[in-house]
Design a protein around this motif. Structure first.
Motif, PDB file in Angstrom:
ATOM      1  N   PRO A 172      -1.217   9.310  19.078  1.00  0.00           N
ATOM      2  CA  PRO A 172      -0.304   9.448  18.789  1.00  0.00           C
ATOM      3  C   PRO A 172      -0.009   8.387  17.995  1.00  0.00           C
ATOM      4  CG  PRO A 172      -0.261   9.764  21.247  1.00  0.00           C
ATOM      5  CD  PRO A 172      -1.829   9.815  20.646  1.00  0.00           C
ATOM      6  N   GLU A 173      -0.328   7.142  18.666  1.00  0.00           N
ATOM      7  CA  GLU A 173      -0.178   5.845  18.127  1.00  0.00           C
ATOM      8  C   GLU A 173      -1.229   5.040  18.556  1.00  0.00           C
ATOM      9  OE1 GLU A 173       3.660   4.254  19.318  1.00  0.00           O
ATOM     10  OE2 GLU A 173       3.957   6.099  20.725  1.00  0.00           O
ATOM     11  N   PRO A 174      -1.498   4.219  18.095  1.00  0.00           N
ATOM     12  CA  PRO A 174      -1.114   3.576  16.340  1.00  0.00           C
ATOM     13  C   PRO A 174      -1.693   4.194  16.145  1.00  0.00           C
ATOM     14  CG  PRO A 174      -2.879   1.757  17.951  1.00  0.00           C
ATOM     15  CD  PRO A 174      -1.982   2.912  18.517  1.00  0.00           C
ATOM     16  N   HIS A 175      -1.447   4.897  14.359  1.00  0.00           N
ATOM     17  CA  HIS A 175      -3.001   5.699  13.772  1.00  0.00           C
ATOM     18  C   HIS A 175      -2.615   5.366  12.084  1.00  0.00           C
ATOM     19  CE1 HIS A 175      -4.709   9.187  12.424  1.00  0.00           C
ATOM     20  NE2 HIS A 175      -3.710   9.959  11.832  1.00  0.00           N
ATOM     21  N   LEU A 176      -2.499   4.419  11.769  1.00  0.00           N
ATOM     22  CA  LEU A 176      -1.999   3.777  10.635  1.00  0.00           C
ATOM     23  C   LEU A 176      -3.564   4.455   9.730  1.00  0.00           C
ATOM     24  CD1 LEU A 176       0.205   0.696  10.444  1.00  0.00           C
ATOM     25  CD2 LEU A 176       0.116   2.853  10.158  1.00  0.00           C
ATOM     26  N   ARG A 177      -5.127   3.733  10.043  1.00  0.00           N
ATOM     27  CA  ARG A 177      -6.486   4.619   9.756  1.00  0.00           C
ATOM     28  C   ARG A 177      -7.119   5.118  10.495  1.00  0.00           C
ATOM     29  NH1 ARG A 177      -8.937  -1.616   7.022  1.00  0.00           N
ATOM     30  NH2 ARG A 177      -6.664  -2.256   5.694  1.00  0.00           N
ATOM     31  N   LEU A 178      -7.481   5.912  10.099  1.00  0.00           N
ATOM     32  CA  LEU A 178      -9.566   7.272  11.240  1.00  0.00           C
ATOM     33  C   LEU A 178     -10.405   7.019  10.287  1.00  0.00           C
ATOM     34  CD1 LEU A 178      -7.953  10.427   9.572  1.00  0.00           C
ATOM     35  CD2 LEU A 178      -6.468   9.107   8.579  1.00  0.00           C
ATOM     36  N   ALA A 179     -10.464   7.885  10.973  1.00  0.00           N
ATOM     37  CA  ALA A 179     -12.098   8.298  10.589  1.00  0.00           C
ATOM     38  C   ALA A 179     -12.305   9.509  10.128  1.00  0.00           C
ATOM     39  CB  ALA A 179     -13.380   7.319  11.735  1.00  0.00           C
ATOM     40  N   LEU A 180     -13.162   9.226   8.756  1.00  0.00           N
ATOM     41  CA  LEU A 180     -13.655  11.043   8.751  1.00  0.00           C
ATOM     42  C   LEU A 180     -14.889  11.003   7.927  1.00  0.00           C
ATOM     43  CD1 LEU A 180     -10.156  13.036   6.836  1.00  0.00           C
ATOM     44  CD2 LEU A 180     -11.240  13.247   9.008  1.00  0.00           C
ATOM     45  N   ALA A 181     -15.660  11.731   8.388  1.00  0.00           N
ATOM     46  CA  ALA A 181     -17.243  11.966   7.763  1.00  0.00           C
ATOM     47  C   ALA A 181     -17.520  10.474   7.845  1.00  0.00           C
ATOM     48  CB  ALA A 181     -17.215  12.241   6.258  1.00  0.00           C
ATOM     49  N   GLY A 182     -17.788  10.157   8.380  1.00  0.00           N
ATOM     50  CA  GLY A 182     -18.124   8.287   8.446  1.00  0.00           C
ATOM     51  C   GLY A 182     -17.485   7.550   7.519  1.00  0.00           C
ATOM     52  N   PHE A 183     -15.943   7.670   7.045  1.00  0.00           N
ATOM     53  CA  PHE A 183     -15.153   6.796   6.222  1.00  0.00           C
ATOM     54  C   PHE A 183     -13.831   6.581   6.767  1.00  0.00           C
ATOM     55  CE2 PHE A 183     -17.881   9.557   2.941  1.00  0.00           C
ATOM     56  CZ  PHE A 183     -18.532   8.712   2.239  1.00  0.00           C
ATOM     57  N   ALA A 184     -14.198   5.228   6.679  1.00  0.00           N
ATOM     58  CA  ALA A 184     -12.913   4.751   6.996  1.00  0.00           C
ATOM     59  C   ALA A 184     -11.276   4.815   6.045  1.00  0.00           C
ATOM     60  CB  ALA A 184     -11.793   3.831   7.437  1.00  0.00           C
ATOM     61  N   THR A 185     -10.302   6.086   6.567  1.00  0.00           N
ATOM     62  CA  THR A 185      -8.989   6.041   5.418  1.00  0.00           C
ATOM     63  C   THR A 185      -7.837   5.626   5.520  1.00  0.00           C
ATOM     64  OG1 THR A 185      -8.505   7.923   3.782  1.00  0.00           O
ATOM     65  CG2 THR A 185      -8.772   8.613   5.960  1.00  0.00           C
ATOM     66  N   THR A 186      -7.265   5.728   4.588  1.00  0.00           N
ATOM     67  CA  THR A 186      -5.249   6.193   5.067  1.00  0.00           C
ATOM     68  C   THR A 186      -4.631   6.551   4.164  1.00  0.00           C
ATOM     69  OG1 THR A 186      -3.475   4.207   5.660  1.00  0.00           O
ATOM     70  CG2 THR A 186      -4.839   3.819   4.011  1.00  0.00           C
ATOM     71  N   SER A 187      -3.303   6.641   3.978  1.00  0.00           N
ATOM     72  CA  SER A 187      -2.726   7.042   2.926  1.00  0.00           C
ATOM     73  C   SER A 187      -2.101   6.251   1.809  1.00  0.00           C
ATOM     74  CB  SER A 187      -1.128   7.610   4.006  1.00  0.00           C
ATOM     75  OG  SER A 187      -1.835   8.399   4.745  1.00  0.00           O
ATOM     76  N   PHE A 188      -2.308   6.846   0.714  1.00  0.00           N
ATOM     77  CA  PHE A 188      -1.834   6.024  -0.435  1.00  0.00           C
ATOM     78  C   PHE A 188      -0.927   6.982  -1.038  1.00  0.00           C
ATOM     79  CE2 PHE A 188      -2.052   4.531  -4.853  1.00  0.00           C
ATOM     80  CZ  PHE A 188      -2.488   3.177  -4.863  1.00  0.00           C
ATOM     81  N   GLY A 189       0.623   5.656  -1.958  1.00  0.00           N
ATOM     82  CA  GLY A 189       1.216   6.631  -1.979  1.00  0.00           C
ATOM     83  C   GLY A 189       1.123   6.478  -3.694  1.00  0.00           C
ATOM     84  N   LEU A 190       1.521   7.375  -4.376  1.00  0.00           N
ATOM     85  CA  LEU A 190       1.691   7.778  -6.171  1.00  0.00           C
ATOM     86  C   LEU A 190       2.994   7.449  -6.587  1.00  0.00           C
ATOM     87  CD1 LEU A 190      -1.796   9.424  -6.539  1.00  0.00           C
ATOM     88  CD2 LEU A 190      -1.223   7.032  -7.883  1.00  0.00           C
ATOM     89  N   ILE A 191       3.592   7.066  -8.135  1.00  0.00           N
ATOM     90  CA  ILE A 191       5.425   6.781  -7.907  1.00  0.00           C
ATOM     91  C   ILE A 191       4.673   7.250  -9.458  1.00  0.00           C
ATOM     92  CG2 ILE A 191       6.989   6.174  -8.437  1.00  0.00           C
ATOM     93  CD1 ILE A 191       6.706   4.479  -5.913  1.00  0.00           C
ATOM     94  N   ILE A 192       5.445   8.273  -9.894  1.00  0.00           N
ATOM     95  CA  ILE A 192       4.931   8.603 -11.288  1.00  0.00           C
ATOM     96  C   ILE A 192       6.122   8.928 -12.304  1.00  0.00           C
ATOM     97  CG2 ILE A 192       3.056  10.595 -12.957  1.00  0.00           C
ATOM     98  CD1 ILE A 192       1.781  10.415 -10.394  1.00  0.00           C
ATOM     99  N   GLN A 193       6.218   8.883 -13.270  1.00  0.00           N
ATOM    100  CA  GLN A 193       7.379   9.382 -14.165  1.00  0.00           C
ATOM    101  C   GLN A 193       7.006  10.245 -15.064  1.00  0.00           C
ATOM    102  OE1 GLN A 193      10.076   6.960 -15.795  1.00  0.00           O
ATOM    103  NE2 GLN A 193      12.226   8.178 -16.109  1.00  0.00           N
ATOM    104  N   LYS A 194       7.270  11.458 -14.855  1.00  0.00           N
ATOM    105  CA  LYS A 194       6.854  12.490 -16.337  1.00  0.00           C
ATOM    106  C   LYS A 194       7.371  11.338 -17.340  1.00  0.00           C
ATOM    107  CE  LYS A 194       7.802  16.944 -18.711  1.00  0.00           C
ATOM    108  NZ  LYS A 194       7.465  18.111 -18.455  1.00  0.00           N
ATOM    109  N   ALA A 195       6.767  11.517 -18.917  1.00  0.00           N
ATOM    110  CA  ALA A 195       7.279  11.201 -20.072  1.00  0.00           C
ATOM    111  C   ALA A 195       8.355  11.757 -20.063  1.00  0.00           C
ATOM    112  CB  ALA A 195       6.002  12.071 -21.021  1.00  0.00           C
ATOM    113  N   VAL A 196       9.032  11.037 -21.490  1.00  0.00           N
ATOM    114  CA  VAL A 196       9.681  11.741 -21.857  1.00  0.00           C
ATOM    115  C   VAL A 196      10.129  12.283 -23.095  1.00  0.00           C
ATOM    116  CG1 VAL A 196      12.587  10.984 -22.674  1.00  0.00           C
ATOM    117  CG2 VAL A 196      11.647   9.222 -20.556  1.00  0.00           C
ATOM    118  N   GLN A 197       9.102  11.689 -23.836  1.00  0.00           N
ATOM    119  CA  GLN A 197       8.897  12.569 -25.070  1.00  0.00           C
ATOM    120  C   GLN A 197       7.456  13.180 -24.552  1.00  0.00           C
ATOM    121  OE1 GLN A 197      10.986  13.016 -27.494  1.00  0.00           O
ATOM    122  NE2 GLN A 197      12.913  11.918 -27.184  1.00  0.00           N
ATOM    123  N   PRO A 198       7.214  14.923 -25.327  1.00  0.00           N
ATOM    124  CA  PRO A 198       6.163  14.843 -25.269  1.00  0.00           C
ATOM    125  C   PRO A 198       5.438  14.031 -26.146  1.00  0.00           C
ATOM    126  CG  PRO A 198       7.365  16.418 -26.800  1.00  0.00           C
ATOM    127  CD  PRO A 198       8.005  15.099 -25.913  1.00  0.00           C
TER     128      PRO A 198
END
Length: 324
Positions: free
Chosen positions: A298-324
């Motif tokens: 339940p804590e600490p839990h910032l990184r975890l192991a999945l199938a032999g890989f260490a992984t963590t969360s990544f946040g993407l911030i995207i703004q849609k184009a104003v003009q098509p």
């Protein structure tokens, strides 16, 4: 028509199966012991981070797309969102995901009366309720119950079967929630064409479960079609910290490498959208260095192991184009 009964295992097969089960149990125990040895000293995380008195969201915190890291928990903004979202402050990447989405939208002035928000794969998140408490009109979406059961989300209580699953009376007044929130069954691989005109959309670590790396990236591109020109999409997903070559590319969970997210940003930019610059610094604190293994703590839990890989969360911030 009759079917033959299943033949019982031979004595030799039963013995081999029992030996295999014992070996698996020993391996799991050894992995848990190894995890305990690598766990940071309790003095570095137990009872921390603290709920600061100076907590506040700020207005220029997230100018980059970036991964979860321990340092964020010791700032004024993340404890602020834990408090507002009714979540216990702790070193956990799911809390970071919720706070990242809320902070990114707050900074971009999207959490305002009348703004329309669309959540994908919302499960039992507090975000829909909180956004409604800020005056937003929210559409929460998730898989159909039978699809969620097949994927295992129902068994782990991570699926919303309807609007009631999104209620959080401690976060949003029930009458306000009832008036402001709608729910729809939506497959993220097939977003309906009538979901359009939103000011913002979000998902919290859902797109990596769509079957492949490409399916998740196609979802992000398609999510922008639901927005008004200039609207914002905030998505969190898995970042492979181990390799920029090998990864999980197909299956129930995929892991995005640095090169995948860079290529995605280039695709989006070429289409006229604006992607907040990618920062891949995953931190170097003692909790950042700890890679959790199943059964996850339940804590600490910032990184975890999945199938032999260490992984963590990544946040993407995207703004849609104003003009098509």
């Amino acid at each position: 028509m009759t079917t033959d009964p299943i033949s019982p295992l031979s004595d030799d097969s039963a013995r081999q199966l029992a030996e295999l089960q014992t070996r698996v149990e020993h391996l799991e125990r050894q992995m848990r012991d190894l995890c305990a040895l690598r766990q940071p000293d309790e003095g570095l995380w137990l009872g921390q981070p603290v709920m600061r008195e100076d907590r506040r969201p700020g207005t220029d915190v997230l100018d980059q797309s970036r991964p979860c890291r321990q340092a964020d928990f010791d700032t004024p903004w993340l404890p602020y969102w834990a408090d507002r979202l009714g979540e216990r402050l702790r070193y956990h990447r799911k809390l970071w995901e919720f706070a990242f989405v809320a902070q990114a939208l707050h900074e971009r002035r999207q959490l305002r009366a009348g703004a329309r928000g669309l959540g994908f794969g919302v499960g039992r998140e507090p975000l829909a309720a909180y956004f409604a408490s800020r005056g937003c009109r929210i559409t929460g979406t998730d898989l159909a119950p039978e699809q969620a059961a097949d994927a295992g989300w129902t068994a782990t209580d991570q699926h919303a079967e309807g609007k009631a699953a999104l209620t959080r009376p401690d976060v949003c007044d029930p009458e306000v929630f009832e008036a402001a929130v709608d729910f729809r069954v939506v497959d993220m691989n097939a977003i309906p064409d009538d979901l359009t005109g939103y000011d913002f959309c979000w998902s919290a670590c859902a797109l990596e479960h769509l079957g492949s790396l490409e399916a998740g990236m196609a979802f992000i591109e398609r999510s922008l079609d639901t927005l008004k020109p200039g609207g914002f999409a905030i998505h969190t997903t898995e970042l492979n910290l181990t390799s920029d070559v090998n990864t999980l590319e197909m299956g129930g969970t995929v892991l995005y490498r640095r090169r995948d997210l860079t290529a995605l940003a280039e695709r989006l930019t070429a289409a006229g959208h604006i992607v907040a610059p990618l920062d891949f610094d995953a931190g170097s604190g003692p909790v950042d260095s700890f890679v959790d293994i199943p059964p996850y703590l339940p804590e600490p839990h910032l990184r975890l192991a999945l199938a032999g890989f260490a992984t963590t969360s990544f946040g993407l911030i995207i703004q849609k184009a104003v003009q098509p």
